[in-house]
Scaffold this active site. Structure first.
Site, PDB file in Angstrom:
ATOM      1  NE  ARG A  91      33.196  47.194  79.894  1.00 54.04           N
ATOM      2  CZ  ARG A  91      32.380  47.772  79.005  1.00 54.04           C
ATOM      3  NH1 ARG A  91      31.109  47.421  78.927  1.00 54.04           N
ATOM      4  NH2 ARG A  91      32.838  48.699  78.191  1.00 54.04           N
ATOM      5  CG  HIS A 105      34.640  50.928  82.846  1.00 51.02           C
ATOM      6  ND1 HIS A 105      34.400  51.122  81.497  1.00 51.02           N
ATOM      7  CD2 HIS A 105      35.568  49.945  82.918  1.00 51.02           C
ATOM      8  CE1 HIS A 105      35.146  50.282  80.795  1.00 51.02           C
ATOM      9  NE2 HIS A 105      35.858  49.555  81.630  1.00 51.02           N
ATOM     10  CD1 TRP A 122      39.980  37.688  77.945  1.00 50.76           C
ATOM     11  CD2 TRP A 122      37.892  38.328  78.448  1.00 50.76           C
ATOM     12  NE1 TRP A 122      39.868  39.028  77.697  1.00 50.76           N
ATOM     13  CE2 TRP A 122      38.603  39.454  77.990  1.00 50.76           C
ATOM     14  CE3 TRP A 122      36.552  38.497  78.815  1.00 50.76           C
ATOM     15  CZ2 TRP A 122      38.035  40.724  77.895  1.00 50.76           C
ATOM     16  CZ3 TRP A 122      35.982  39.769  78.720  1.00 50.76           C
ATOM     17  CH2 TRP A 122      36.712  40.866  78.261  1.00 50.76           C
TER      18      TRP A 122
HETATM   19 FE1  DDH Z   1      37.802  44.649  81.132  1.00 48.92          FE
HETATM   20  N1  DDH Z   1      37.115  44.769  79.218  1.00 48.92           N
HETATM   21  N2  DDH Z   1      39.514  45.572  80.580  1.00 48.92           N
HETATM   22  N3  DDH Z   1      38.405  44.643  83.058  1.00 48.92           N
HETATM   23  N4  DDH Z   1      36.030  43.816  81.659  1.00 48.92           N
HETATM   24  C1  DDH Z   1      35.918  44.300  78.752  1.00 48.92           C
HETATM   25  C2  DDH Z   1      34.978  43.593  79.464  1.00 48.92           C
HETATM   26  C3  DDH Z   1      35.059  43.354  80.816  1.00 48.92           C
HETATM   27  C4  DDH Z   1      39.851  45.984  79.327  1.00 48.92           C
HETATM   28  C5  DDH Z   1      39.013  45.979  78.210  1.00 48.92           C
HETATM   29  C6  DDH Z   1      37.769  45.380  78.182  1.00 48.92           C
HETATM   30  C7  DDH Z   1      39.600  45.117  83.523  1.00 48.92           C
HETATM   31  C8  DDH Z   1      40.678  45.493  82.725  1.00 48.92           C
HETATM   32  C9  DDH Z   1      40.619  45.732  81.370  1.00 48.92           C
HETATM   33  C10 DDH Z   1      35.703  43.416  82.938  1.00 48.92           C
HETATM   34  C11 DDH Z   1      36.390  43.718  84.108  1.00 48.92           C
HETATM   35  C12 DDH Z   1      37.648  44.318  84.151  1.00 48.92           C
HETATM   36  C13 DDH Z   1      35.809  44.614  77.361  1.00 48.92           C
HETATM   37  C14 DDH Z   1      34.626  44.255  76.467  1.00 48.92           C
HETATM   38  C15 DDH Z   1      36.953  45.271  76.993  1.00 48.92           C
HETATM   39  C16 DDH Z   1      37.321  45.791  75.618  1.00 48.92           C
HETATM   40  C17 DDH Z   1      33.505  45.296  76.579  1.00 48.92           C
HETATM   41  C18 DDH Z   1      32.339  44.894  75.698  1.00 48.92           C
HETATM   42  O1  DDH Z   1      32.522  44.859  74.476  1.00 48.92           O
HETATM   43  O2  DDH Z   1      31.249  44.619  76.240  1.00 48.92           O
HETATM   44  C19 DDH Z   1      41.221  46.419  79.291  1.00 48.92           C
HETATM   45  C20 DDH Z   1      41.942  46.985  78.079  1.00 48.92           C
HETATM   46  C21 DDH Z   1      41.711  46.235  80.553  1.00 48.92           C
HETATM   47  C22 DDH Z   1      43.108  46.448  81.009  1.00 48.92           C
HETATM   48  O3  DDH Z   1      43.887  47.151  80.282  1.00 48.92           O
HETATM   49  C23 DDH Z   1      43.656  45.875  82.035  1.00 48.92           C
HETATM   50  C24 DDH Z   1      39.603  45.149  84.958  1.00 48.92           C
HETATM   51  C25 DDH Z   1      40.771  45.668  85.799  1.00 48.92           C
HETATM   52  C26 DDH Z   1      38.375  44.653  85.358  1.00 48.92           C
HETATM   53  C27 DDH Z   1      37.838  44.505  86.747  1.00 48.92           C
HETATM   54  O4  DDH Z   1      36.699  44.258  86.949  1.00 48.92           O
HETATM   55  C28 DDH Z   1      38.721  44.651  87.918  1.00 48.92           C
HETATM   56  C29 DDH Z   1      34.489  42.618  82.890  1.00 48.92           C
HETATM   57  C30 DDH Z   1      33.820  41.937  84.092  1.00 48.92           C
HETATM   58  C31 DDH Z   1      34.084  42.577  81.564  1.00 48.92           C
HETATM   59  C32 DDH Z   1      32.880  41.820  80.954  1.00 48.92           C
HETATM   60  C33 DDH Z   1      31.692  42.724  80.756  1.00 48.92           C
HETATM   61  C34 DDH Z   1      30.515  42.024  80.125  1.00 48.92           C
HETATM   62  O5  DDH Z   1      29.576  42.728  79.724  1.00 48.92           O
HETATM   63  O6  DDH Z   1      30.489  40.798  80.032  1.00 48.92           O
END
Ligand code: DDH
Length: 289
Positions: free
Chosen positions: A44, A48, A187
């Site tokens: 993540r 970001h 998920w």
């Molecule tokens: Fe995500 N994401 N993501 N995400 N994401 C969250 C957690 C993680 C969105 C929202 C959230 C991608 C796309 C999207 C990962 C990877 C990727 C969380 C929760 C939210 C909310 C955060 C928290 O509370 O800790 C949304 C909206 C989108 C979208 O619109 C497509 C993408 C493209 C990626 C990537 O890696 C390519 C991962 C890994 C996490 C889990 C983090 C954790 O601490 O566990």
């Protein structure tokens, strides 16, 4: 060589492999976190850092690591990522020659590979920028939105429908935290392994609105332990997106191939590689586990 004439250390593939091995060893040792791994939060962080890119202005992206600075580190979307940055602090201390920007992306790649994902080619060459390069708030996706928002946000980075769906498969990993995003839960049942389970669950499970006081999210009918965000469900309610969900649910090898390609594109958005010396991507070896 350059290092002999100037005294500047010029890292080679074997040096990046040492950094990789250090992160992989830390991932093994520090198992006190969430589902036993810092891997998801490292992915993540890399996403970001990269996902702020704007193709029109060329601003944002992983070249800069501007999330180190308060305005960007404090953006709501980045809540909790200090955990990932702190995890990497001893690695930066041990290998001070690597930029934060290259380190964060290397850590994302290491995490994906160590969590049994596809091999992701790595190209170093990112430079850290100062506070003035921080991006404005609002460039990362808002989970409460739908298909138009997804195409707007990811289109600004330069991604098409197929790429949006392939990137979203990263939600096989990790979980939401009420003290970060406000959302709650994982998920999939295997949040520390890269799989195509996210797509399978989107299609095969029945999803209902979760009854709670938190932000609107879905829960699975069968166990009520899994979750989907409104943006996740947009991938099955939108016909053009759903075609790709169907393909990736059926064919994990296709997902791995497309995920590797699209995450490489994401991690390299706006990075001005030195065409002469750093063109050839390197493959960093996973640890045997
Ligand atoms: Fe995500 N994401 N993501 N995400 N994401 C969250 C957690 C993680 C969105 C929202 C959230 C991608 C796309 C999207 C990962 C990877 C990727 C969380 C929760 C939210 C909310 C955060 C928290 O509370 O800790 C949304 C909206 C989108 C979208 O619109 C497509 C993408 C493209 C990626 C990537 O890696 C390519 C991962 C890994 C996490 C889990 C983090 C954790 O601490 O566990």
């Amino acid at each position: 060589s350059a290092s002999e004439t100037t005294g500047v250390f010029v890292p080679k593939q074997e040096d990046y492999q040492k950094v990789y091995n250090e992160i992989a060893a830390l991932l093994q040792d520090k198992d006190d976190y969430d589902d036993g791994s810092y891997g998801p939060v490292l992915v993540r962080l890399a996403w970001h850092a990269s996902g702020t890119y704007d193709k029109e202005t060329g601003t944002g992206g992983s070249n800069g690591a501007t999330m180190r600075f308060q305005p960007e580190g404090d953006h709501g979307a980045n809540a909790g990522l200090v955990t990932a940055r702190d995890f990497l602090a001893p690695v930066k201390a041990k290998f001070p020659w690597i930029t934060y920007s290259d380190l964060w992306i290397l850590a994302g790649i290491c995490a994906i590979q160590e969590m049994q994902g596809p091999t992701i080619p790595y190209r170093p060459g990112r430079m850290d920028k100062d506070i003035a390069a921080c991006t404005p708030d609002g460039r990362l996706p808002d989970a409460s939105q739908g298909n138009k928002h997804l195409r707007g946000i990811f289109g600004r980075m330069g991604f098409n429908d197929q790429e949006i769906v392939a990137l979203s498969g990263a939600h096989a990993l990790g979980r939401c935290h009420t003290d970060r995003s406000g959302f709650d839960g994982p998920w999939t049942f295997s949040p520390t392994v890269v799989t195509n389970e996210y797509y399978k669950l989107l299609l095969n499970e029945k999803w209902n609105w979760k009854k709670w006081n938190g932000p609107k999210q879905y829960e699975d009918k069968t166990t009520k332990t899994l979750m989907m965000l409104p943006t996740d469900m947009a991938l099955v309610s939108d016909k053009a997106f759903k075609q790709w969900v169907d393909k990736y649910a059926k064919d994990e090898a296709l997902f791995f191939k497309d995920f590797a390609a699209v995450i490489t594109k994401l991690f390299e958005l706006g990075v001005p590689f030195d065409e002469t010396t750093q063109q050839t991507p390197m493959t960093l070896k996973p640890t045997a586990n």
